[in-house]
Write a protein that holds these residues in place. Structure first.
Motif, PDB file in Angstrom:
ATOM      1  N   ASN A 451      18.534 -34.268  16.438  1.00 48.75           N
ATOM      2  CA  ASN A 451      18.748 -33.596  17.713  1.00 48.75           C
ATOM      3  C   ASN A 451      18.501 -32.108  17.481  1.00 48.75           C
ATOM      4  O   ASN A 451      19.203 -31.488  16.686  1.00 48.75           O
ATOM      5  CB  ASN A 451      20.185 -33.831  18.184  1.00 48.75           C
ATOM      6  N   PRO A 452      17.508 -31.508  18.145  1.00 48.01           N
ATOM      7  CA  PRO A 452      17.215 -30.090  17.899  1.00 48.01           C
ATOM      8  C   PRO A 452      18.427 -29.168  18.060  1.00 48.01           C
ATOM      9  O   PRO A 452      18.491 -28.118  17.428  1.00 48.01           O
ATOM     10  CB  PRO A 452      16.133 -29.773  18.939  1.00 48.01           C
ATOM     11  N   THR A 453      19.400 -29.577  18.862  1.00 48.97           N
ATOM     12  CA  THR A 453      20.596 -28.754  19.042  1.00 48.97           C
ATOM     13  C   THR A 453      21.317 -28.523  17.720  1.00 48.97           C
ATOM     14  O   THR A 453      21.890 -27.460  17.486  1.00 48.97           O
ATOM     15  CB  THR A 453      21.556 -29.430  20.039  1.00 48.97           C
ATOM     16  N   THR A 454      21.300 -29.516  16.853  1.00 47.96           N
ATOM     17  CA  THR A 454      22.046 -29.438  15.598  1.00 47.96           C
ATOM     18  C   THR A 454      21.182 -28.982  14.424  1.00 47.96           C
ATOM     19  O   THR A 454      21.656 -28.977  13.293  1.00 47.96           O
ATOM     20  CB  THR A 454      22.658 -30.811  15.257  1.00 47.96           C
ATOM     21  N   LEU A 455      19.962 -28.588  14.686  1.00 48.25           N
ATOM     22  CA  LEU A 455      19.050 -28.246  13.595  1.00 48.25           C
ATOM     23  C   LEU A 455      19.416 -26.917  12.942  1.00 48.25           C
ATOM     24  O   LEU A 455      19.501 -26.817  11.720  1.00 48.25           O
ATOM     25  CB  LEU A 455      17.608 -28.208  14.114  1.00 48.25           C
ATOM     26  N   ILE A 456      19.616 -25.884  13.733  1.00 49.46           N
ATOM     27  CA  ILE A 456      20.059 -24.586  13.202  1.00 49.46           C
ATOM     28  C   ILE A 456      21.246 -24.114  14.054  1.00 49.46           C
ATOM     29  O   ILE A 456      21.155 -23.130  14.783  1.00 49.46           O
ATOM     30  CB  ILE A 456      18.920 -23.545  13.192  1.00 49.46           C
ATOM     31  N   PRO A 457      22.365 -24.813  13.962  1.00 50.69           N
ATOM     32  CA  PRO A 457      23.486 -24.526  14.870  1.00 50.69           C
ATOM     33  C   PRO A 457      24.146 -23.200  14.564  1.00 50.69           C
ATOM     34  O   PRO A 457      24.054 -22.663  13.461  1.00 50.69           O
ATOM     35  CB  PRO A 457      24.448 -25.687  14.585  1.00 50.69           C
ATOM     36  N   LEU A 458      24.834 -22.679  15.542  1.00 52.96           N
ATOM     37  CA  LEU A 458      25.692 -21.520  15.325  1.00 52.96           C
ATOM     38  C   LEU A 458      26.807 -21.894  14.352  1.00 52.96           C
ATOM     39  O   LEU A 458      27.215 -23.046  14.267  1.00 52.96           O
ATOM     40  CB  LEU A 458      26.316 -21.074  16.650  1.00 52.96           C
ATOM     41  N   SER A 463      30.264 -20.161  17.696  1.00 49.73           N
ATOM     42  CA  SER A 463      30.126 -21.040  18.860  1.00 49.73           C
ATOM     43  C   SER A 463      31.452 -21.291  19.564  1.00 49.73           C
ATOM     44  O   SER A 463      31.491 -21.510  20.780  1.00 49.73           O
ATOM     45  CB  SER A 463      29.522 -22.386  18.438  1.00 49.73           C
ATOM     46  N   ALA A 464      32.557 -21.237  18.820  1.00 45.43           N
ATOM     47  CA  ALA A 464      33.854 -21.606  19.391  1.00 45.43           C
ATOM     48  C   ALA A 464      34.259 -20.764  20.601  1.00 45.43           C
ATOM     49  O   ALA A 464      34.771 -21.314  21.587  1.00 45.43           O
ATOM     50  CB  ALA A 464      34.934 -21.546  18.308  1.00 45.43           C
ATOM     51  N   PRO A 465      34.073 -19.435  20.581  1.00 47.38           N
ATOM     52  CA  PRO A 465      34.475 -18.661  21.772  1.00 47.38           C
ATOM     53  C   PRO A 465      33.799 -19.124  23.056  1.00 47.38           C
ATOM     54  O   PRO A 465      34.428 -19.109  24.131  1.00 47.38           O
ATOM     55  CB  PRO A 465      34.067 -17.233  21.402  1.00 47.38           C
ATOM     56  N   LEU A 466      32.533 -19.541  22.964  1.00 50.30           N
ATOM     57  CA  LEU A 466      31.836 -20.034  24.152  1.00 50.30           C
ATOM     58  C   LEU A 466      32.501 -21.304  24.667  1.00 50.30           C
ATOM     59  O   LEU A 466      32.724 -21.470  25.876  1.00 50.30           O
ATOM     60  CB  LEU A 466      30.367 -20.288  23.833  1.00 50.30           C
TER      61      LEU A 466
END
Length: 700
Positions: A451-458, A463-466
């Motif tokens: 899944n491209p979302t998990t390829l270079i994740p924050l 990411s948690a504050p968002l």
């Protein structure tokens, strides 16, 4: 054709515990998680009792277990000679190296609603503590450490197999053995079955340098033993040792709400770790040798339970030693402390080879953990089931992967066949089917689920504050978290509370609620590594990172046992590249006493070395005997002092050494895993002249 989601949903749940905990609903007060009083007898003032959901999970699990099979109970007692009466073994440094007293609560004839019934059974079996006879001329001392130490009678002395983790417990085991069996014979040989610390770290308790210098004692190990011992225990040793606090629950007090054993054994000793390099290497796939009059047939089994490992058959005794390739548990394919992912298919094939090469003739099978198996039918039964255990995990996880199941789904899909679930020795007391299944996918396909979302994740803290903002803020998350906790949906609760804790590390209420959730998940686990990890996370969220000493797998004795090349490799790891930008130099290192030479280069902020080469025009040439270099390797004598007194001859620009030293870091051993748990600054490791910084986490 079914979609991937439909396919996954059509499969049975891999974990009844997780399924029950995730889907039950209860009309209890959502605030219960925060207002409940500490559990009676709990080691922590914020500790909670098992919830009704956890108790139901454990009761349902108990009903599926094969308690009518009592053969382990009989085999564990067989051959008993004498108990170890001393429950505590002192370390040379003055603390307690081994404390068996803390496990006496397991001997109570009662059930504990905070311990999985299968794990409780295994922990009670591991409460053996004494000397046992395996067969004529072969004995074991069990319960002194995570592993067992074995003794085989030779013509002139005793052959010692796998000398535990630390010297102090080995000395105690040897004393017990000598008291009841020993006939004043010395140690004539030592066998390291494989490269993990609990199989060689206590060798100094049984041998000295003088014993080695006499030339009368061989230390036998499988091929590539030293390189894998160093790479697996030292290169990432600081990170592994920190992670051990989770997998092994090193700071959890023993008791019904905390630590109840490690599955392989009751725990790890806390004495002095040493290493003496092998004098004899088993190179061939199958190699026969006679040691002190005892015939042995070694079977090299690389990349199985360890990257360097071997089984051994003693044909004159019809005794098969299976090292750690076959013990009374499902082992780790991926180990939670961190290690290269193991090859389950190769592992299975080596067990199959051992079955047909030795197992069809053996009368007894013993190993570096747990208790022996007697009788050829029993031996073959165990070997066949263990062979199928790893083959099934490899094949079926890949089967699902080839049907679209990802690394983030496989642990909720794969489960062992019923035939293997109904055998005690294939249950998950060290590895679990959940984290091993992910390990298989990682081995073949890597960490990415495509899944491209998990390829270079924050990073989680970015990411948690968002997530917190989009979920309506901390109050909304806490309210939902309490609701999920009260409903027994613990894994759902971790999904949102983890985000809140990363976004707000100082939010005490959020950390306490996440700790409550972790605690319930911990109680539900059959696998000690999973239990310990959840409970250790709860402990650190409640009380911060413990300040107790952390094990050191790169002790001076281990460093001294490194080859020069391995030591230079480790320097490349310790170097902070950010401090080496713009530096460029070449060093020739020559060690005349062993005839080695190395070309060392620092370029592109990277330290490299190549054995057997030297530069024509180096910036510096160092000539020092390897025996003297060991003093610097261990930190006993700085290289500058060796140059000053003439022990090391230096030609060229010696200022390079100070520049190189300024890039080195002593790793900070208590780095933060969960946010908001780090120690206060006054407890951080102090810097020294050779550090680029105090070895704090990179984020700092």
């Amino acid at each position: 054709m079914a979609t991937r989601r439909e396919f996954i949903q059509s499969l049975p749940a891999a974990s009844a515990a997780f399924a029950v905990a995730s889907h039950m609903v209860l009309d209890e007060n959502p605030a219960v998680a925060q207002t409940a009083a500490p559990a009676e007898g709990h080691f922590h003032p914020k500790g909670k009792a098992p919830s009704k959901f956890t108790r139901e999970v454990l009761e349902k699990s108990k009903a599926t277990l094969p308690f009518d099979d009592t053969r382990d109970l009989e085999e564990q007692k067989k051959g008993f000679i004498a108990p170890m009466k001393q429950l505590k073994i002192e370390a040379d440094a003055g603390h307690v190296a081994w404390d068996m007293a803390r496990f006496q609560f397991l001997d109570q004839e009662k059930e504990f609603d905070s311990i999985h019934p299968s794990l409780l059974r295994q922990s009670r079996l591991n409460n053996n503590y004494g000397l046992y006879k395996v067969t004529d001329d072969i004995y074991q001392v069990r319960g002194f450490d995570l592993s067992d130490i074995s003794f085989v009678r030779g013509e002139k002395g005793w052959i010692v197999i796998d000398p535990l983790i630390t010297a102090e417990v080995v000395r105690a085991a040897w004393a017990l053995f000598q008291e009841h069996i020993g006939d004043s014979r010395p140690v004539s040989a030592v066998i390291y079955s494989h490269s993990h610390t609990d199989h060689w770290g206590g060798v100094r308790g049984i041998l000295s340098d003088e014993d080695l210098a006499s030339g009368e004692v061989d230390i036998i190990a499988p091929r590539d033993f030293m390189s894998h011992t160093i790479s697996e225990n030292v290169y990432a040793g600081n990170a592994m040792n920190r992670r051990l606090f989770y997998q092994y629950g090193l700071n959890l007090p023993a008791g019904p709400h905390g630590y109840v054993g490690q599955g392989l054994g009751q725990g790890t000793s806390a004495g002095a770790i040493g290493l003496i390099a092998p004098t004899r290497i088993v190179e061939d796939d199958i190699e026969e040798m006679r040691v002190d009059g005892v015939l042995m047939i070694h079977q090299n089994t690389p990349n199985t339970e360890a990257p360097s490992e071997m089984n051994t058959y003693f044909p004159e005794h019809k005794a098969l030693w299976m090292a750690e390739n076959v013990v009374s548990t499902l082992h780790n394919i991926y180990t939670l402390r961190g290690a290269p992912v193991r090859d389950p298919l190769r592992w299975s094939k080596y067990i199959g080879e051992a079955l047909y090469q030795f197992g069809v003739n053996a009368d007894v099978m013993f190993a570096s953990h747990h208790w022996p198996r007697w009788g050829n039918d029993r031996i073959q039964e165990v070997l066949r089931a263990q062979r199928d255990l790893y083959a099934n995990m490899n094949n079926q996880c890949l089967h699902y992967a080839n049907r679209g199941v990802t690394i983030n789904q496989i642990h909720n899909v794969y489960q062992l066949p019923q035939g293997l679930q109904q055998q005690w020795h294939t249950r998950g007391y060290h590895g679990s089917s959940e984290h091993n299944a992910r390990g298989v996918v990682q081995r073949y396909l890597g960490f990415w689920d495509c899944n491209p979302t998990t390829l270079i994740p924050l990073s989680p803290e970015d990411s948690a504050p968002l997530y917190v903002e989009m979920m309506g803020g901390a109050e909304a998350i806490m309210a939902k978290g309490r609701e999920l906790h009260a409903a027994g949906k613990y894994r759902h609760a971790t999904e949102i509370l983890n985000k809140l804790v990363f976004a707000e590390p100082s939010n005490r209420a959020a950390k306490d609620l996440l700790a409550d959730v972790f605690e319930q998940l911990g109680y539900q686990q059959e696998n000690p590594g999973l239990r310990n990890s959840f409970l250790a996370g709860a402990l650190e969220l409640r009380s911060g990172i413990p300040q107790d000493p952390i094990p050191d797998s790169s002790s001076p004795d281990v460093i001294r046992a490194m080859t020069t090349e391995l030591f230079l490799n480790f320097l490349g790891i310790k170097m902070d590249s950010r401090k080496a930008e713009g530096l460029r130099f070449t060093i020739n290192l020559i060690t005349p006493d062993n005839g080695e030479k190395f070309l060392i280069e620092l370029e592109n902020a990277t330290l490299t070395n190549i054995k057997g080469y030297t530069a024509d025009n180096p910036d510096l040439t160092l000539t020092i005997n390897r025996a003297d270099l060991e003093q610097t390797m261990m930190g006993a004598k700085p290289l500058e002092d060796q140059i000053s007194d003439g022990t090391c001859k230096a030609e060229g620009d010696v200022t390079i050494l100070a520049k190189l030293a300024a890039t080195m870091v002593d790793f900070y051993t208590r780095f933060e895993i969960l946010p908001g748990t780090k120690a206060s600054q006054d407890k951080l490791a102090a810097s020294n002249a050779y550090e680029a910084d105090p070895g704090k986490p990179i984020a700092e």
